[in-house]
Every structure is written in C-alpha cells, then in structure tokens.
Design an enzyme around this catalytic site. Sequence first.
Site, PDB file in Angstrom:
ATOM      1  N   LYS A   1       0.785  -1.216   0.078  1.00 24.97           N
ATOM      2  CA  LYS A   1      -0.040  -0.053   0.140  1.00 24.97           C
ATOM      3  C   LYS A   1       0.863   1.289   0.020  1.00 24.97           C
ATOM      4  O   LYS A   1       0.432   2.422  -0.521  1.00 24.97           O
ATOM      5  CB  LYS A   1      -0.851   0.008   1.279  1.00 24.97           C
ATOM      6  CG  LYS A   1      -1.686  -1.325   1.383  1.00 24.97           C
ATOM      7  CD  LYS A   1      -2.411  -1.160   2.877  1.00 24.97           C
ATOM      8  CE  LYS A   1      -3.027  -2.418   3.154  1.00 24.97           C
ATOM      9  NZ  LYS A   1      -3.266  -2.525   4.495  1.00 24.97           N
TER      10      LYS A   1
ATOM     11  N   GLU B   1       7.822   2.868  -5.654  1.00 23.69           N
ATOM     12  CA  GLU B   1       7.892   2.462  -4.485  1.00 23.69           C
ATOM     13  C   GLU B   1       7.723   3.715  -3.511  1.00 23.69           C
ATOM     14  O   GLU B   1       8.630   4.793  -3.881  1.00 23.69           O
ATOM     15  CB  GLU B   1       9.193   1.524  -4.152  1.00 23.69           C
ATOM     16  CG  GLU B   1       8.988   0.345  -3.822  1.00 23.69           C
ATOM     17  CD  GLU B   1       8.010  -0.125  -2.436  1.00 23.69           C
ATOM     18  OE1 GLU B   1       7.546   0.631  -2.096  1.00 23.69           O
ATOM     19  OE2 GLU B   1       8.264  -1.452  -2.237  1.00 23.69           O
TER      20      GLU B   1
ATOM     21  N   ASP C   1      14.696   0.266   1.356  1.00 26.68           N
ATOM     22  CA  ASP C   1      15.139   0.067   2.874  1.00 26.68           C
ATOM     23  C   ASP C   1      16.404  -1.079   2.692  1.00 26.68           C
ATOM     24  O   ASP C   1      17.493  -0.746   2.284  1.00 26.68           O
ATOM     25  CB  ASP C   1      14.076  -0.455   3.858  1.00 26.68           C
ATOM     26  CG  ASP C   1      14.504  -0.465   5.172  1.00 26.68           C
ATOM     27  OD1 ASP C   1      15.368   0.107   5.637  1.00 26.68           O
ATOM     28  OD2 ASP C   1      14.150  -1.290   5.985  1.00 26.68           O
TER      29      ASP C   1
ATOM     30  N   LYS D   1      17.136   4.673   1.908  1.00 31.54           N
ATOM     31  CA  LYS D   1      17.891   4.398   3.078  1.00 31.54           C
ATOM     32  C   LYS D   1      18.956   3.643   3.052  1.00 31.54           C
ATOM     33  O   LYS D   1      19.022   2.426   3.014  1.00 31.54           O
ATOM     34  CB  LYS D   1      16.925   3.783   4.320  1.00 31.54           C
ATOM     35  CG  LYS D   1      16.310   4.457   5.299  1.00 31.54           C
ATOM     36  CD  LYS D   1      15.640   3.572   6.201  1.00 31.54           C
ATOM     37  CE  LYS D   1      14.280   3.951   6.794  1.00 31.54           C
ATOM     38  NZ  LYS D   1      13.615   2.961   7.717  1.00 31.54           N
TER      39      LYS D   1
ATOM     40  N   VAL E   1      10.398   6.180   9.667  1.00 36.02           N
ATOM     41  CA  VAL E   1       9.601   7.119   9.254  1.00 36.02           C
ATOM     42  C   VAL E   1       8.008   6.753   8.948  1.00 36.02           C
ATOM     43  O   VAL E   1       7.894   5.605   8.429  1.00 36.02           O
ATOM     44  CB  VAL E   1      10.265   7.922   8.138  1.00 36.02           C
ATOM     45  CG1 VAL E   1      11.575   8.610   8.452  1.00 36.02           C
ATOM     46  CG2 VAL E   1      10.267   7.018   6.790  1.00 36.02           C
TER      47      VAL E   1
ATOM     48  N   ARG F   1      -0.583   6.348   7.394  1.00 37.44           N
ATOM     49  CA  ARG F   1      -0.210   6.563   5.847  1.00 37.44           C
ATOM     50  C   ARG F   1      -0.855   7.934   5.347  1.00 37.44           C
ATOM     51  O   ARG F   1      -0.539   8.417   4.358  1.00 37.44           O
ATOM     52  CB  ARG F   1      -1.112   5.356   5.212  1.00 37.44           C
ATOM     53  CG  ARG F   1      -0.493   4.078   5.538  1.00 37.44           C
ATOM     54  CD  ARG F   1      -1.044   3.186   4.612  1.00 37.44           C
ATOM     55  NE  ARG F   1      -0.857   1.569   5.062  1.00 37.44           N
ATOM     56  CZ  ARG F   1       0.098   0.885   4.835  1.00 37.44           C
ATOM     57  NH1 ARG F   1       1.237   1.576   4.112  1.00 37.44           N
ATOM     58  NH2 ARG F   1       0.263  -0.137   5.020  1.00 37.44           N
TER      59      ARG F   1
HETATM   60  P1  IMP Z   1      12.887  -3.583   1.926  1.00 39.36           P
HETATM   61  O1  IMP Z   1      12.393  -4.649   1.313  1.00 39.36           O
HETATM   62  O2  IMP Z   1      13.611  -3.711   3.435  1.00 39.36           O
HETATM   63  O3  IMP Z   1      13.660  -2.622   1.077  1.00 39.36           O
HETATM   64  O4  IMP Z   1      11.498  -2.857   2.775  1.00 39.36           O
HETATM   65  C1  IMP Z   1      10.610  -2.011   1.991  1.00 39.36           C
HETATM   66  C2  IMP Z   1       9.621  -1.851   2.622  1.00 39.36           C
HETATM   67  O5  IMP Z   1       9.508  -1.963   4.042  1.00 39.36           O
HETATM   68  C3  IMP Z   1       8.832  -0.620   2.216  1.00 39.36           C
HETATM   69  O6  IMP Z   1       7.937  -0.802   1.195  1.00 39.36           O
HETATM   70  C4  IMP Z   1       7.957  -0.506   3.471  1.00 39.36           C
HETATM   71  O7  IMP Z   1       6.714  -0.603   3.500  1.00 39.36           O
HETATM   72  C5  IMP Z   1       8.821  -0.788   4.683  1.00 39.36           C
HETATM   73  N1  IMP Z   1       9.538  -0.068   5.299  1.00 39.36           N
HETATM   74  C6  IMP Z   1      10.967   0.240   5.230  1.00 39.36           C
HETATM   75  N2  IMP Z   1      11.339   1.140   6.006  1.00 39.36           N
HETATM   76  C7  IMP Z   1      10.486   1.779   6.504  1.00 39.36           C
HETATM   77  C8  IMP Z   1       9.959   3.016   7.341  1.00 39.36           C
HETATM   78  O8  IMP Z   1      11.002   3.795   7.830  1.00 39.36           O
HETATM   79  N3  IMP Z   1       8.841   3.309   7.474  1.00 39.36           N
HETATM   80  C9  IMP Z   1       7.906   2.541   7.043  1.00 39.36           C
HETATM   81  N4  IMP Z   1       7.934   1.341   6.180  1.00 39.36           N
HETATM   82  C10 IMP Z   1       9.389   1.299   6.162  1.00 39.36           C
HETATM   83 MG    MG Z   2       4.688  -1.072   5.442  1.00 35.84          MG
END
Ligand code: IMP
Ligand code: MG
Length: 181
Positions: A44, A100, A104, A132, A154, A166
């Site tokens: 979402k 996206e 992260d 990040k 965040v 959100r």
């Molecule tokens: P990744 O697979 O670790 O890159 O995760 C990405 C997903 O984790 C994003 O689409 C977010 O839903 C969630 N996410 C990562 N960091 C944050 C944050 O600081 N706040 C809220 N959601 C986050």
């Molecule tokens: Mg999330």
Amino acid sequence: MSFFSDIDHILISEEEINNKVSELAAQISRDYENKNPVFIGILKGSFVFMADLMRKVNIYCDIDFMAVSSYGNKSASTGAVKINKDLSQDIEGRDVVIIEDILDSGLTLSYLKKYLMNRNPNSIKICTLLDKPARRVADIKADYFGFDIPDAFVVGYGLDYAERYRNLPYIGVLKSEIYTK
Ligand code: IMP
Ligand code: MG
C-alpha cells in the site's frame, strides 16, 4: 495522545515533497516520452506518492498496481515476498517503472524486479520516494529517488507504522513511546 502529537518531528515537509515530486515527474516525462511506459505502484505504501507523481507526469502511460507483503523474516537471504495482488496486464515488451515508497534493505524490490523480469519487459526501472542506503542488504539501486534519509523509522505520505499514519501529509519520525506502548 492525538494523531499529530504522535510525531516527534517532521523530516520532510509537504512543500519539500511537492517540489521533489515535480522534479521526478519532469525527469521521468523526458526519459519516457514516446515510450508509453507502465507505472507499477507497490501497495500500500506507494499510493500517495504514486497519485501525486502520476498527476505531474505528462506523457501517455499505463498505471497498474501490485500488493506484496514480506514473509516476516526480513533478514532471510532470499528476500522472497508474498504476492497478494498481481498485475492486471501483460508487460511483455513494455518499459516498466516500479513506484515504491521506500528502499530499505532492498529485498522486496530485488525480488520483485526479478519476478517481473521473467515476463520479458523491454526495461524495468525503479522510482522510490525515499532511500535508506545505510540499511541496504540486496544489491539494488533506485534509478529515480526523491530523498536519501538516515536510518530512522519514518511514517506518513503513504508509509505506515502498524497500518497507521499513512494519511499524514508529510514524512515524520514517530515519538519513541509509540513503539514501546
Ligand atoms: P525492504 O524490502 O527492506 O527494502 O522494505 C521495503 C518496505 O519496508 C517498504 O515498502 C515499507 O513498506 C517498509 N519500510 C521500510 N522502512 C520503513 C520506514 O522507515 N517506515 C515505514 N515503512 C518502512
Ligand atoms: Mg509497510
């Protein structure tokens, strides 16, 4: 506690977001002119960014969505994600831009990119509002990004904590007591 007072401080204001989204939209509109790209929003989290970005992109394009969730263990080396909603159209031969909210660890997007590559699009690029880099595990970079942010959790502008916040109009950092209560 009330909604706004849960926020410790604003990291990125509405005005800063608005300006950045305009810049990204202009860049994407230039790069994809005459390419009829497919923009794929990852639900979402991307819904607010996607809606703002799309209204500033001034070329022919298709819009679609996918909904994914991680299997919980984010440190799993495969980074496999569960596809809760798949695309509603074929992307073979198309120029795809994944939209996206935040990059992260990068596990979600690196899995998704490979998953979509199997459908033989002409190209796949990634556009994320937030990046990040300090938390990166997977070898993946955004082709378009709005802001590099420090390693803090965040919320707002589509991003949630336990499905809340959100609808906050800016990107903020939550008070620490919100996590601990
Ligand atoms: P990744 O697979 O670790 O890159 O995760 C990405 C997903 O984790 C994003 O689409 C977010 O839903 C969630 N996410 C990562 N960091 C944050 C944050 O600081 N706040 C809220 N959601 C986050
Ligand atoms: Mg999330």
